[in-house]
Write a protein that holds these residues in place. Structure first.
Motif, PDB file in Angstrom:
ATOM      1  N   CYS A 192     -61.116  24.472 -47.876  1.00 51.11           N
ATOM      2  CA  CYS A 192     -61.014  24.274 -46.424  1.00 51.11           C
ATOM      3  C   CYS A 192     -62.119  25.028 -45.681  1.00 51.11           C
ATOM      4  O   CYS A 192     -63.081  24.430 -45.223  1.00 51.11           O
ATOM      5  CB  CYS A 192     -59.640  24.721 -45.897  1.00 51.11           C
TER       6      CYS A 192
ATOM      7  N   THR B  75     -66.302  24.103 -45.309  1.00 52.01           N
ATOM      8  CA  THR B  75     -66.630  23.737 -43.928  1.00 52.01           C
ATOM      9  C   THR B  75     -67.813  24.563 -43.447  1.00 52.01           C
ATOM     10  O   THR B  75     -68.765  24.020 -42.876  1.00 52.01           O
ATOM     11  CB  THR B  75     -65.413  23.930 -43.003  1.00 52.01           C
TER      12      THR B  75
ATOM     13  N   ASP C 269     -60.376  19.741 -49.080  1.00 57.42           N
ATOM     14  CA  ASP C 269     -59.161  19.153 -48.521  1.00 57.42           C
ATOM     15  C   ASP C 269     -59.528  17.925 -47.689  1.00 57.42           C
ATOM     16  O   ASP C 269     -60.515  17.933 -46.951  1.00 57.42           O
ATOM     17  CB  ASP C 269     -58.475  20.217 -47.658  1.00 57.42           C
ATOM     18  N   SER C 270     -58.742  16.866 -47.798  1.00 58.42           N
ATOM     19  CA  SER C 270     -59.043  15.627 -47.082  1.00 58.42           C
ATOM     20  C   SER C 270     -59.105  15.837 -45.573  1.00 58.42           C
ATOM     21  O   SER C 270     -59.896  15.187 -44.883  1.00 58.42           O
ATOM     22  CB  SER C 270     -58.023  14.550 -47.424  1.00 58.42           C
ATOM     23  N   ARG C 271     -58.298  16.754 -45.054  1.00 57.73           N
ATOM     24  CA  ARG C 271     -58.336  17.022 -43.614  1.00 57.73           C
ATOM     25  C   ARG C 271     -59.635  17.723 -43.224  1.00 57.73           C
ATOM     26  O   ARG C 271     -60.240  17.409 -42.196  1.00 57.73           O
ATOM     27  CB  ARG C 271     -57.129  17.860 -43.197  1.00 57.73           C
TER      28      ARG C 271
ATOM     29  N   ALA D  85     -62.265  15.063 -43.181  1.00 56.39           N
ATOM     30  CA  ALA D  85     -62.126  14.145 -42.042  1.00 56.39           C
ATOM     31  C   ALA D  85     -62.553  14.801 -40.730  1.00 56.39           C
ATOM     32  O   ALA D  85     -63.316  14.200 -39.960  1.00 56.39           O
ATOM     33  CB  ALA D  85     -60.682  13.656 -41.943  1.00 56.39           C
ATOM     34  N   TYR D  86     -62.062  15.997 -40.472  1.00 56.33           N
ATOM     35  CA  TYR D  86     -62.428  16.652 -39.213  1.00 56.33           C
ATOM     36  C   TYR D  86     -63.907  17.030 -39.194  1.00 56.33           C
ATOM     37  O   TYR D  86     -64.558  16.946 -38.152  1.00 56.33           O
ATOM     38  CB  TYR D  86     -61.533  17.869 -38.950  1.00 56.33           C
TER      39      TYR D  86
ATOM     40  N   TYR E 198     -54.770  25.545 -43.938  1.00 53.39           N
ATOM     41  CA  TYR E 198     -54.164  24.740 -44.988  1.00 53.39           C
ATOM     42  C   TYR E 198     -52.731  24.306 -44.686  1.00 53.39           C
ATOM     43  O   TYR E 198     -52.367  23.164 -44.905  1.00 53.39           O
ATOM     44  CB  TYR E 198     -54.221  25.485 -46.324  1.00 53.39           C
TER      45      TYR E 198
ATOM     46  N   GLY F  26     -51.728  22.169 -38.794  1.00 56.72           N
ATOM     47  CA  GLY F  26     -52.099  20.830 -38.359  1.00 56.72           C
ATOM     48  C   GLY F  26     -53.550  20.736 -37.941  1.00 56.72           C
ATOM     49  O   GLY F  26     -54.382  21.591 -38.261  1.00 56.72           O
ATOM     50  N   ALA F  27     -53.819  19.707 -37.169  1.00 56.78           N
ATOM     51  CA  ALA F  27     -55.177  19.387 -36.733  1.00 56.78           C
ATOM     52  C   ALA F  27     -55.857  20.537 -36.006  1.00 56.78           C
ATOM     53  O   ALA F  27     -57.047  20.792 -36.210  1.00 56.78           O
ATOM     54  CB  ALA F  27     -55.149  18.155 -35.830  1.00 56.78           C
TER      55      ALA F  27
ATOM     56  N   PHE G 280     -57.801  22.975 -38.220  1.00 55.22           N
ATOM     57  CA  PHE G 280     -59.076  22.490 -38.746  1.00 55.22           C
ATOM     58  C   PHE G 280     -60.140  22.444 -37.652  1.00 55.22           C
ATOM     59  O   PHE G 280     -61.313  22.727 -37.904  1.00 55.22           O
ATOM     60  CB  PHE G 280     -58.892  21.134 -39.431  1.00 55.22           C
ATOM     61  N   GLU G 281     -59.726  22.094 -36.445  1.00 48.87           N
ATOM     62  CA  GLU G 281     -60.663  22.112 -35.311  1.00 48.87           C
ATOM     63  C   GLU G 281     -61.128  23.548 -35.031  1.00 48.87           C
ATOM     64  O   GLU G 281     -62.310  23.783 -34.772  1.00 48.87           O
ATOM     65  CB  GLU G 281     -60.010  21.512 -34.057  1.00 48.87           C
TER      66      GLU G 281
END
Length: 156
Positions: A13, A17, A52-54, A57-58, A127, A130-131, A134-135
């Protein structure tokens, strides 16, 4: 040539990033031949896995490509190989300092030490959230990596 290793717990994560953000900034600055970037985890749970897929995506929504990255664990050779070893939080900082040879301890610090006014701050693990987590990781990585790039430029 300068080298940077970003480190979190699982390397799926936060540290990938940070790696993607820094690679983007280095490319924009045309410094690919002068700055090497990588990431790793202190744990071994996700070795060889994609981020991580999130996180992917983000990151993609902001123009960062995490797709080619794969998790790996910090190796003893990393302490010699990298000029800067940047932890995402205090727990990983402690673990890195525990593993790091005494003579190389100066290489190990928090990534947020490069964010203006945020020295000593942590990048929270998104992890289990929620969204917004990651933001926030992206926001923190963008700020800290910009500061890091400025610091690296002044050392050239």
């Amino acid at each position: 040539m300068q080298s940077v290793l970003f480190v979190c717990l699982g390397n799926i994560c936060r540290s990938p990033t940070a790696e993607a953000v820094m690679l983007h900034l280095v490319e924009q600055a045309g410094l690919q031949d002068r700055i090497v970037v990588d990431s790793a985890g202190t744990g071994d749970w996700h070795i060889g896995e994609a981020p991580d897929s999130r996180a992917r995506a983000y990151g993609a929504r902001r123009g960062y490509d995490l797709e080619p990255l794969r998790a790996r664990q910090v190796a003893a050779s990393d302490f010699e190989r990298f000029d800067h070893i940047l932890a995402m939080d205090a727990a990983n900082l402690r673990e890195l300092r525990r593993q790091c040879p005494v003579a190389l301890q100066g290489k190990v610090q928090l990534l947020m030490d490069f964010a203006p006014g945020e020295s000593g701050s942590e990048i929270a693990d998104p992890y289990f959230g929620g969204a917004e987590g990651f933001e926030r990781v992206l926001d923190d990585c963008e700020t800290a990596c910009a500061g890091l790039l400025d610091a690296l430029r002044t050392r050239e």
